[in-house]
Write an enzyme that holds these catalytic residues in place. Sequence first.
Site, mmCIF file in Angstrom:
data_model
loop_
_atom_site.group_PDB
_atom_site.id
_atom_site.type_symbol
_atom_site.label_atom_id
_atom_site.label_comp_id
_atom_site.label_asym_id
_atom_site.label_seq_id
_atom_site.Cartn_x
_atom_site.Cartn_y
_atom_site.Cartn_z
ATOM 1 N N THR A 30 0.822 -1.208 0.000
ATOM 2 C CA THR A 30 0.000 0.000 0.000
ATOM 3 C C THR A 30 0.856 1.257 0.000
ATOM 4 O O THR A 30 1.994 1.241 0.455
ATOM 5 C CB THR A 30 -0.973 0.021 1.213
ATOM 6 O OG1 THR A 30 -1.771 1.196 1.135
ATOM 7 C CG2 THR A 30 -0.257 0.003 2.542
ATOM 8 N N ARG A 31 0.263 2.342 -0.556
ATOM 9 C CA ARG A 31 0.898 3.652 -0.492
ATOM 10 C C ARG A 31 -0.065 4.665 0.112
ATOM 11 O O ARG A 31 0.122 5.857 0.003
ATOM 12 C CB ARG A 31 1.336 4.128 -1.888
ATOM 13 C CG ARG A 31 0.352 3.899 -2.998
ATOM 14 C CD ARG A 31 0.745 4.620 -4.271
ATOM 15 N NE ARG A 31 0.011 5.850 -4.372
ATOM 16 C CZ ARG A 31 -1.164 5.991 -4.994
ATOM 17 N NH1 ARG A 31 -1.730 4.962 -5.593
ATOM 18 N NH2 ARG A 31 -1.758 7.153 -5.038
ATOM 19 N N HIS A 68 -7.633 1.795 6.425
ATOM 20 C CA HIS A 68 -8.823 1.961 7.255
ATOM 21 C C HIS A 68 -9.444 0.574 7.499
ATOM 22 O O HIS A 68 -8.835 -0.436 7.188
ATOM 23 C CB HIS A 68 -9.803 2.914 6.568
ATOM 24 C CG HIS A 68 -9.174 4.240 6.270
ATOM 25 N ND1 HIS A 68 -8.887 5.154 7.246
ATOM 26 C CD2 HIS A 68 -8.732 4.785 5.105
ATOM 27 C CE1 HIS A 68 -8.309 6.216 6.708
ATOM 28 N NE2 HIS A 68 -8.196 6.011 5.405
ATOM 29 N N HIS A 112 -9.461 -2.005 4.624
ATOM 30 C CA HIS A 112 -8.181 -2.671 4.351
ATOM 31 C C HIS A 112 -7.904 -3.765 5.378
ATOM 32 O O HIS A 112 -7.369 -4.815 5.058
ATOM 33 C CB HIS A 112 -7.040 -1.651 4.355
ATOM 34 C CG HIS A 112 -7.254 -0.528 3.398
ATOM 35 N ND1 HIS A 112 -7.785 0.675 3.790
ATOM 36 C CD2 HIS A 112 -7.046 -0.449 2.067
ATOM 37 C CE1 HIS A 112 -7.884 1.464 2.737
ATOM 38 N NE2 HIS A 112 -7.454 0.809 1.671
ATOM 39 N N ARG A 127 -7.824 -4.227 -7.190
ATOM 40 C CA ARG A 127 -8.331 -3.514 -8.369
ATOM 41 C C ARG A 127 -7.398 -2.340 -8.645
ATOM 42 O O ARG A 127 -6.976 -1.645 -7.735
ATOM 43 C CB ARG A 127 -9.733 -3.014 -8.004
ATOM 44 C CG ARG A 127 -10.545 -2.515 -9.145
ATOM 45 C CD ARG A 127 -11.917 -2.082 -8.637
ATOM 46 N NE ARG A 127 -12.732 -1.648 -9.765
ATOM 47 C CZ ARG A 127 -12.622 -0.467 -10.336
ATOM 48 N NH1 ARG A 127 -11.761 0.418 -9.872
ATOM 49 N NH2 ARG A 127 -13.391 -0.145 -11.366
#
Length: 574
Positions: free
Chosen positions: A199-200, A204, A207, A293
């Site tokens: 992730t970047r 929350h 996730h 996605r």
Amino acid sequence: MANAPHGGILKDLYLRDAGKQDQLRAEASTLPSLVLTDRQLCDLELILNGGFSPLEGFLNQKDYNSVVKDIRLANGVLWSMPITLDVSQKEVTDLKIAPKQRITLLDSRDYEPLAILTVEDVYKPDKSFEAKNVFGADDSAHPAVHYLHTIAKEFYVGGSLQAVQPLSHYDYVSNRYTPSELRAHFKKLQWTRVVAFQTRNPMHRAHRELTVRAARQRKAHLLIHPVVGLTKPGDIDHYTRVRVYKALMPKYPNGMAELSLLPLAMRMGGPREAVWHALIRKNHGVTHFIVGRDHAGPGKNSQGVDFYGPYDAQELCEKYKSEIGIEIVPFQMVTYCPDSDEYLPADEVPEGVKTLNISGTELRRRLKTGLPIPEWFSYPEVVRVLRQSHPPRDQQGFTVFFTGLHASGKNAIARALQVSLNQESTRSVSLLLGENVRQELSSELGFSKRDRDTNIARQAFVAGELTRAGAAAIVAPIAPYDEARQKARKEIEKYGGFYLIHVATPLSECERLDRDGVYERARKGEIKEFTGINDPYEQPKNADLTVDITKQSIAQAVHEIILLLEKDGYIGSK
Ligand SMILES: Nc1ncnc2c1ncn2[C@@H]1O[C@H](COP(=O)(O)OS(=O)(=O)O)[C@@H](OP(=O)(O)O)[C@H]1O
């Protein structure tokens, strides 16, 4: 057992070259040296620590051509991202970069030697071809294509590396693991099946749900493996994000998940990037990798159309899955169903069932305005971290930048504004009057255009730093040139509010009010380059407010500024 590295052997050059460190360090000080850019530093770190195994250096022309065209190294091993060392013609000439030459690569932050490169070749890439093949289009709306054409230099140097010493890190050091360290850590924890999450962005509840579902499905442990090198321009800074991840980690059951930071320079290359990410995770010992996605999507091209389809990344990973050697876990984003108070993958939500979401834009708006962020969306601990980094307007800094002729009343208004703002307890208020600045910051400067521009740039720098720190800065130079004022606005607006106040008192009135007789002396020619007499004053076209003390009192002018600040939420609480 941790997953086998890509190509079979973990190319941890730190371990490989540990025995020769003294010798390499001594040699490094005798060689020509190249100072690396931020992107090159990130790439170097992952080559040296084995994150980019099987690479042992920057790509030579043969490997580069093969990666760009066929997504594999010249020896046939799958590799999707060209890892290149770009240099200018001047560097090639000055450092005499040529085959067999040895060059020391330096850290730009402290000039410490990090590695020695043995040059194999120097070549001129076809950047448009690289853009089309690797990123799908030669379109500068793509951040990596923009980088390629405007930042990357014209030649690439290929060659192998020897490790002199690791890069120094001063932030979140205990959360940074090299592939070897992470492999040892998994061994200690007795983890054999590990799903990594890339992730970047801040994480929350969605996730957390998504990652736990992936772990459950694959009966695996979880590695939260966020990127802390370079991400998409405009992303939330990694300091904030890491604080968010740390706030989130206790939300996983004990022993389920670990956090490790990856010093990767992302390219936002969608499908090719997803394959690259998977290979990097494999090198870190991970067995499963979540590809969601629009993985590493750069957004829209210059025609307003998405660069990549939402599932292109998953499809490319699927195509190469036997060679990637890490199991891809394709994942739909999960979405919140308020009626059942649960998160479900988007494709599993029964038709007609209500769902809720808060987009990134909406989240930023709520942070900016201080509006509530519901608990179904994020954890209070996470929201607290985000609010600290995105304080509402009434806790952000701002600059009130006056411009106007000498004796126009700008100093009196600026002083009165400082007093008025001092009534608010929320910020410190700094006042930079022209005459004080001329003594303390700009004593060697005169009144040529160049010197005046330098004087304004210095004040903009100081005001910008004060604004960034959450203070109120009031600056009151003459600032006669539009370009310098615009530059000041641009510099300061990065950090908070900026208000240009034109004190437009007519020259005749300024001359009448001038107590020191400077206008008179200027008219007699005793003072050269005096603004309004024998030097220009460009009227501002984009002032946020224009005041004139022949038309309003000092108190009225101050009040109008206060009204502006209140309207934008910088003062008073809503
Ligand atoms: N040649 C010339 N032109 C303009 N002003 C002059 C000049 N020589 C001296 N002064 C006095 O210097 C004070 C500060 O000028 P600034 O630093 O605001 O000028 S500038 O913004 O750099 O153009 C400014 O005072 P304040 O207007 O009170 O700030 C001027 O009175």
